[in-house]
Design an enzyme around this catalytic site. Structure first.
Site, PDB file in Angstrom:
ATOM      1  N   PHE A 130       0.609  -1.398   0.116  1.00 44.66           N
ATOM      2  CA  PHE A 130      -0.296  -0.519  -0.312  1.00 44.66           C
ATOM      3  C   PHE A 130       1.102   1.602  -0.419  1.00 44.66           C
ATOM      4  O   PHE A 130       1.636   1.548   0.816  1.00 44.66           O
ATOM      5  CB  PHE A 130      -1.291  -0.004   1.599  1.00 44.66           C
ATOM      6  N   ASP A 215       9.239   2.360   1.730  1.00 44.60           N
ATOM      7  CA  ASP A 215       8.122   3.515   1.410  1.00 44.60           C
ATOM      8  C   ASP A 215       8.313   3.070   3.496  1.00 44.60           C
ATOM      9  O   ASP A 215       7.767   2.150   3.379  1.00 44.60           O
ATOM     10  CB  ASP A 215       6.810   3.150   1.119  1.00 44.60           C
ATOM     11  N   LYS A 244       2.596   9.402   8.443  1.00 44.87           N
ATOM     12  CA  LYS A 244       1.966   8.755   9.409  1.00 44.87           C
ATOM     13  C   LYS A 244       2.569   9.467  10.939  1.00 44.87           C
ATOM     14  O   LYS A 244       2.107  10.440  11.030  1.00 44.87           O
ATOM     15  CB  LYS A 244       2.199   7.173   9.467  1.00 44.87           C
TER      16      LYS A 244
HETATM   17  C1  LIG Z   1      -0.760   5.193   4.861  1.00 46.89           C
HETATM   18  C2  LIG Z   1       0.249   4.678   4.380  1.00 46.89           C
HETATM   19  C3  LIG Z   1       0.387   5.316   3.165  1.00 46.89           C
HETATM   20  C4  LIG Z   1      -0.129   6.765   2.637  1.00 46.89           C
HETATM   21  O1  LIG Z   1      -0.134   7.919   3.463  1.00 46.89           O
HETATM   22  P1  LIG Z   1      -1.474   8.958   3.004  1.00 46.89           P
HETATM   23  O2  LIG Z   1      -1.019   9.798   4.113  1.00 46.89           O
HETATM   24  O3  LIG Z   1      -2.705   8.301   3.794  1.00 46.89           O
HETATM   25  O4  LIG Z   1      -1.479   9.153   1.841  1.00 46.89           O
HETATM   26  C5  LIG Z   1       1.325   4.958   2.267  1.00 46.89           C
HETATM   27  N1  LIG Z   1       2.294   4.453   2.364  1.00 46.89           N
HETATM   28  C6  LIG Z   1       1.879   3.498   3.705  1.00 46.89           C
HETATM   29  C7  LIG Z   1       2.768   2.107   3.360  1.00 46.89           C
HETATM   30  C8  LIG Z   1       1.050   3.832   4.299  1.00 46.89           C
HETATM   31  O5  LIG Z   1       1.077   2.998   5.521  1.00 46.89           O
END
Ligand SMILES: *Cc1c(COP(=O)(O)O)cnc(C)c1O
Length: 391
Positions: A130, A215, A244
């Site tokens: 994700f 990520d 986050k």
């Molecule tokens: C939550 C998340 C995102 C996206 O972050 P947003 O602030 O909602 O755009 C991207 N990568 C990972 C691993 C995430 O957990």
């Protein structure tokens, strides 16, 4: 037509929170909850942390926004701190995880294309990943449920099985620019990569001249007991996306990069109106004041060990509900046999907030500041919920 005024893209639980204090949330109907979701790994220091409140209040009275047309002191401070604490040499600030990933993907394309390799634009990602909800990041994540109805898919993303080096090698073509993985898949269901896999990705990226992008939007910022989850593997990526936990609840994203990776990100190549504004930077700098204080991350590891020590036997005691507990530090997944939504609902009925994840997992992502009292309270709630679920 009777669409809700708030566009109904979420299946929301019917509760409104009024205020928070530490790991606790207070709802308008008088109920109190122990927040082991932390707004999906966002409120890393809990709610209304005095140092964060003071920093944001002070900044709010001084200056909110000026734009990136001018130097921003808080940005320079935050960037220098992130650089000093990581593999990175430079940082771009934005407002979300998806934007941090967009920046990472743009860095990868430009790195090759500015050197004349115009054909290099593809990025290899992992199944179950994700990376956000923009058009590019849903294509990077590749999940059907996120792509449905939003065709055409943005071109340039190839998916392979998470953790499989053979598939990774086989997927590399002359068009490949970069590899993107989460060191611990979050939304996918709290799946930690083997540390050996992360190191092998470094080797293969070097062999083919690819950028290695992690990520760490969910697993970063101290959640695993290190500032960055990849530190456990003792290796250096080229680019890392962070968001986050970084603002402790204030929207802040950051894309960290080595000088080599970002050397072509010159004036005019990328931008953000809001990204890194003084208000956001005061929040993120305050978060780092706490997270980088001597002993804080060791404390996270110690706290996590206590929680795991109590969770393991609990999970083993209810084999009809739980398959396993997995993750790292305070990024914890309970893989369930019962539907994870039912487990989250039952936890909530007993006062504990958690979050569903892929692979029928319940995510426990408590604020990093929890202590023995919160651990004990959570265990009692999980025990009671589990007893009810199994009866
Ligand atoms: C939550 C998340 C995102 C996206 O972050 P947003 O602030 O909602 O755009 C991207 N990568 C990972 C691993 C995430 O957990």
């Amino acid at each position: 037509m009777s669409i809700a005024a708030v566009m109904p893209t979420y299946a929301r639980t019917d509760v409104v929170f009024d205020r928070g204090e530490g790991a606790w949330l207070y709802a308008t109907d008088g109920r109190r909850f122990l927040d082991f979701g932390a707004g999906i790994a966002v409120t890393a220091l809990g709610h209304a942390h005095p140092h964060l409140v003071a920093a944001l209040k002070a900044q709010a009275e001084k200056l909110w926004h000026t734009s990136n047309l001018y130097r921003i002191a808080g940005q320079e401070t935050l960037a220098e701190r992130l650089v000093a604490a990581s593999f990175a040499d430079t940082v771009f600030f934005c407002n979300s995880g998806a934007e941090a990933m967009e920046c990472a993907i743009k860095i990868a394309r430009r790195y090759h294309q500015a050197q004349g390799a115009k054909e290099k634009f593809r990025v290899i990602t992992a199944r179950g990943a994700f990376h956000g909800r923009t058009l590019a990041t849903i294509s990077a994540g590749g999940q059907e449920k996120h792509l449905d109805g939003f065709a055409p898919k943005v071109d340039g993303f190839d998916q392979v099985a998470f953790g499989n080096m053979n598939e990774m090698r086989a997927a590399i073509t002359p068009q490949t620019a970069a590899i993107v993985v989460e060191p611990i898949q979050g939304e996918g269901g709290i799946i930690p990569a083997d540390l050996e896999y992360l190191r092998n990705l470094r080797t293969v990226a070097d062999e083919f001249g690819l950028l290695l992008i992690f990520d760490e939007v969910q697993c970063g910022l101290g959640r695993t007991g290190k500032l960055f989850a990849h530190e456990w593997a003792n290796m250096k990526p080229d680019v890392v996306a962070l968001a986050k936990g970084l603002g402790g609840g204030f929207p802040v994203g950051a894309c960290l990069a080595s000088e080599k990776a970002a050397q072509f990100m010159v004036a005019g190549t990328h931008g953000s109106t809001f990204g890194g504004n003084p208000l956001a930077m005061s929040a993120a700098n305050a978060v780092l004041d706490v997270v980088l204080a001597p002993g804080f991350l060791d404390q996270v590891t110690a706290t996590a060990e206590k929680l795991w020590a109590k969770l393991r036997p609990l999970v083993a005691k209810y084999p009809k509900i739980y398959d396993e507990v997995r993750g790292k530090g305070l990024m914890i997944g309970l893989k369930c046999h019962l539907p994870n939504k039912d487990v989250v609902e039952k936890f909530m009925a007993h006062g504990l907030l958690s979050v569903v994840g892929g692979e029928n997992v319940v995510r426990l992502l408590p604020p990093l500041i929890i202590g023995d009292a919160e651990i004990d309270a959570a265990i009692v709630m999980i025990e009671k919920a589990s007893a009810e679920l199994s009866s």
